[in-house]
Design an enzyme around this catalytic site. Structure first.
Site, PDB file in Angstrom:
ATOM      1  N   GLU A  97       0.842  -1.213   0.000  1.00  0.00           N
ATOM      2  CA  GLU A  97       0.000   0.000   0.000  1.00  0.00           C
ATOM      3  C   GLU A  97       0.867   1.250   0.000  1.00  0.00           C
ATOM      4  OE1 GLU A  97      -2.826   1.366  -0.163  1.00  0.00           O
ATOM      5  OE2 GLU A  97      -4.435   0.177   0.702  1.00  0.00           O
ATOM      6  N   ASP A 101      -4.560   5.373   6.135  1.00  0.00           N
ATOM      7  CA  ASP A 101      -5.104   6.590   6.739  1.00  0.00           C
ATOM      8  C   ASP A 101      -6.134   6.156   7.791  1.00  0.00           C
ATOM      9  OD1 ASP A 101      -5.648   9.312   7.002  1.00  0.00           O
ATOM     10  OD2 ASP A 101      -6.984   9.382   5.290  1.00  0.00           O
ATOM     11  N   PHE A 150      -2.182  16.007   4.225  1.00  0.00           N
ATOM     12  CA  PHE A 150      -2.418  15.378   2.927  1.00  0.00           C
ATOM     13  C   PHE A 150      -1.138  15.467   2.110  1.00  0.00           C
ATOM     14  CE2 PHE A 150      -3.935  14.827  -1.372  1.00  0.00           C
ATOM     15  CZ  PHE A 150      -4.777  13.743  -1.213  1.00  0.00           C
TER      16      PHE A 150
HETATM   17  P1  5GP Z   1      -7.978   4.794   4.169  1.00  0.00           P
HETATM   18  O1  5GP Z   1      -9.024   3.851   3.692  1.00  0.00           O
HETATM   19  O2  5GP Z   1      -6.899   4.177   4.994  1.00  0.00           O
HETATM   20  O3  5GP Z   1      -8.572   5.993   4.865  1.00  0.00           O
HETATM   21  O4  5GP Z   1      -7.362   5.472   2.892  1.00  0.00           O
HETATM   22  C1  5GP Z   1      -6.381   4.935   2.131  1.00  0.00           C
HETATM   23  C2  5GP Z   1      -6.350   5.630   0.792  1.00  0.00           C
HETATM   24  O5  5GP Z   1      -6.691   7.026   0.910  1.00  0.00           O
HETATM   25  C3  5GP Z   1      -4.947   5.621   0.263  1.00  0.00           C
HETATM   26  O6  5GP Z   1      -4.679   4.439  -0.458  1.00  0.00           O
HETATM   27  C4  5GP Z   1      -4.947   6.871  -0.595  1.00  0.00           C
HETATM   28  O7  5GP Z   1      -5.494   6.598  -1.848  1.00  0.00           O
HETATM   29  C5  5GP Z   1      -5.871   7.831   0.118  1.00  0.00           C
HETATM   30  N1  5GP Z   1      -5.135   8.751   0.992  1.00  0.00           N
HETATM   31  C6  5GP Z   1      -5.172   8.825   2.335  1.00  0.00           C
HETATM   32  N2  5GP Z   1      -4.364   9.796   2.793  1.00  0.00           N
HETATM   33  C7  5GP Z   1      -3.779  10.339   1.706  1.00  0.00           C
HETATM   34  C8  5GP Z   1      -2.819  11.387   1.530  1.00  0.00           C
HETATM   35  O8  5GP Z   1      -2.307  12.036   2.455  1.00  0.00           O
HETATM   36  N3  5GP Z   1      -2.454  11.649   0.245  1.00  0.00           N
HETATM   37  C9  5GP Z   1      -2.977  10.993  -0.827  1.00  0.00           C
HETATM   38  N4  5GP Z   1      -2.550  11.340  -2.021  1.00  0.00           N
HETATM   39  N5  5GP Z   1      -3.882   9.998  -0.690  1.00  0.00           N
HETATM   40  C10 5GP Z   1      -4.274   9.686   0.561  1.00  0.00           C
END
Ligand code: 5GP
Length: 176
Positions: A97, A101, A150
């Site tokens: 991955e 987040d 972000f």
């Molecule tokens: P989760 O389901 O853990 O909240 O999110 C994971 C996905 O959210 C990551 O694979 C990515 O696509 C997006 N994401 C979460 N935080 C960031 C960030 O700081 N930057 C970017 N570009 N994508 C993020």
């Protein structure tokens, strides 16, 4: 450096850490062939650097998922856009991955892959934002724990921009 971006992790820091992760993974999987499953598109650059640093054999497959919701927040509802090309039953699988987040995407993927009966299933993430976690899930290998900002670059995008950056940068537009 482009306006509106601030370097959080330099190209050199990333390179060094990817080497360390590869060394740890090579030790843990010694004598095995690992199947690296990259989550498109964000993990592509990390996966391609990681597999070239491994001292063990590996194969590569990809999945693409989309989470419903805005481009900067995960809703936890995950849709598979592209599934694996191969079966993973009996394989040693390492899910690769870009960033964890809330953990919702990872939790979904882990359960989905586990149901296909791999011999083992572990998770490697380049970045982790533990502050934002909504579900109890921990990567087995983590490159960097980062603050709740972000970030873009090294595969990570904002509206499909910035993936090509060699550094990982904070997008100041969203800075906390
Ligand atoms: P989760 O389901 O853990 O909240 O999110 C994971 C996905 O959210 C990551 O694979 C990515 O696509 C997006 N994401 C979460 N935080 C960031 C960030 O700081 N930057 C970017 N570009 N994508 C993020």
């Amino acid at each position: 450096m482009k306006k509106g971006l601030k370097v959080l992790l330099s190209k050199e820091q990333i390179e060094e850490r990817v080497k360390e992760l590869a060394a740890a993974i090579s030790r843990d999987y010694q004598g095995k062939k690992v199947l690296l499953i990259g989550v498109l598109k964000g993990a592509v650059i990390f996966l391609s650097d990681l597999c070239r640093q491994l001292e063990i054999e590996s194969q590569i497959d990809f999945m693409a998922v989309s989470s419903y919701g805005s481009s900067t927040a995960s809703s936890g509802v995950v849709r598979i856009l592209k599934d694996l090309d191969e079966e993973i039953e009996g394989r040693d699988v390492l899910l690769v991955e870009d960033i964890v987040d809330t953990g919702l995407t990872l939790k979904y993927l882990k359960e989905n892959l586990q149901a296909r009966r791999p011999r083992s299933l572990k998770i490697a993430t380049l970045l982790d934002k533990p502050e934002r976690r909504k579900v109890d899930i921990e990567p087995d290998y983590c490159g960097f724990r980062i603050p709740n900002e972000f970030v873009v670059g090294y595969g990570l995008d904002y509206n499909e921009e910035y993936r090509y950056l060699a550094d990982i940068c904070i997008l100041l537009e969203f800075a906390q």
